[in-house]
Design an enzyme around this catalytic site. Sequence first.
Site, PDB file in Angstrom:
ATOM      1  N   HIS A  44      -3.283  -1.903  -3.585  1.00  0.00           N
ATOM      2  CA  HIS A  44      -3.828  -1.606  -4.911  1.00  0.00           C
ATOM      3  C   HIS A  44      -3.394  -0.194  -5.285  1.00  0.00           C
ATOM      4  CE1 HIS A  44      -7.521  -2.086  -7.757  1.00  0.00           C
ATOM      5  NE2 HIS A  44      -6.618  -1.306  -8.278  1.00  0.00           N
ATOM      6  N   HIS A  51      -3.373   6.856  -2.723  1.00  0.00           N
ATOM      7  CA  HIS A  51      -3.221   6.210  -1.392  1.00  0.00           C
ATOM      8  C   HIS A  51      -1.887   5.457  -1.366  1.00  0.00           C
ATOM      9  CE1 HIS A  51      -5.372   3.085  -3.583  1.00  0.00           C
ATOM     10  NE2 HIS A  51      -6.524   3.719  -3.490  1.00  0.00           N
ATOM     11  N   GLU A  71      -2.519  -5.470  -6.593  1.00  0.00           N
ATOM     12  CA  GLU A  71      -3.624  -5.390  -7.538  1.00  0.00           C
ATOM     13  C   GLU A  71      -3.498  -4.145  -8.405  1.00  0.00           C
ATOM     14  OE1 GLU A  71      -7.057  -7.478  -4.884  1.00  0.00           O
ATOM     15  OE2 GLU A  71      -7.128  -5.315  -5.060  1.00  0.00           O
ATOM     16  N   THR A 101     -13.087   3.474  -6.729  1.00  0.00           N
ATOM     17  CA  THR A 101     -12.672   2.124  -6.337  1.00  0.00           C
ATOM     18  C   THR A 101     -13.063   1.190  -7.477  1.00  0.00           C
ATOM     19  OG1 THR A 101     -12.856   0.414  -4.639  1.00  0.00           O
ATOM     20  CG2 THR A 101     -14.839   1.694  -5.095  1.00  0.00           C
ATOM     21  N   HIS A 191     -14.180  -7.272  -2.251  1.00  0.00           N
ATOM     22  CA  HIS A 191     -14.948  -6.032  -2.415  1.00  0.00           C
ATOM     23  C   HIS A 191     -16.192  -6.044  -1.545  1.00  0.00           C
ATOM     24  CE1 HIS A 191     -15.603  -2.122  -4.095  1.00  0.00           C
ATOM     25  NE2 HIS A 191     -14.481  -2.268  -4.753  1.00  0.00           N
TER      26      HIS A 191
END
Length: 238
Positions: A44, A51, A71, A101, A191
């Site tokens: 993602h 990241h 994603e 997030t 999640h």
Amino acid sequence: MMTKLSVNVNKIATLRNSRGGDVPNLVKVASDIESFGAEGITIHPRPDERHIRYQDAYDLKETVTTEYNIEGNPIPKFMEMVLKIKPTQVTLVPDSVDTLTSNAGWDTITNQAYLKEVVSEFKNAGIRTSIFIDTDLKLIEAVAKTGADRIELYTEEFATQFDLGNKNGVKPYTEAAILAYDLGLGINAGHDLSLDNIKFFKENIPNLAEVSIGHALISESLYLGLENVVNMYLHRLK
Ligand code: PXP
């Protein structure tokens, strides 16, 4: 139905970036995760590349042999990258630039026309398209009208309720999955899924095609080891 485990490797990139070098090596960890039995790799990338970097997305394309799921929010830069890479699946997430997030699913009613356009671009390129979504049945009905192949159920609320001992927290997810299936949509979820809650979730969600799990899986691996943890998830998903 077999539920595929797709491991989200964002946290591996976070660890690497914290030192500025290449330890741990993201591509190697992802390919080891596949050799331990995971059926997919998820990334993602965020617009600030804090990241996963866009370059990681290209590097992984060369090595991932299982299902590759990317994603993100379909901003132009993201769309261009996904259309070049052509992963197995793209999951559309309405996250803002500075969000820590993902914290919400799409409003598929307000964004109907926009999503339809984005989905059709990805589908024309042969990429399976999934939409991150809450359990509101009206929003799920609207997903079907966008032409998307799947939904990804946003499971944070389920996980919170499960931790509190409220098993009824899964009910809206069961209903959402039944409706999605009737509408011809495939069902993914993700999640805050973990070794504690995954078996119960799987047992209560008919036709669950795929789960993508990152934060808990990597955290659990600190104690139990990555190979072991991947296999514990696979066992619970049987
Ligand atoms: N699905 C989406 C859309 C996400 O943004 C994330 C986190 O990056 C996940 C699934 C995986 O969540 P977790 O890291 O809590 O397992």
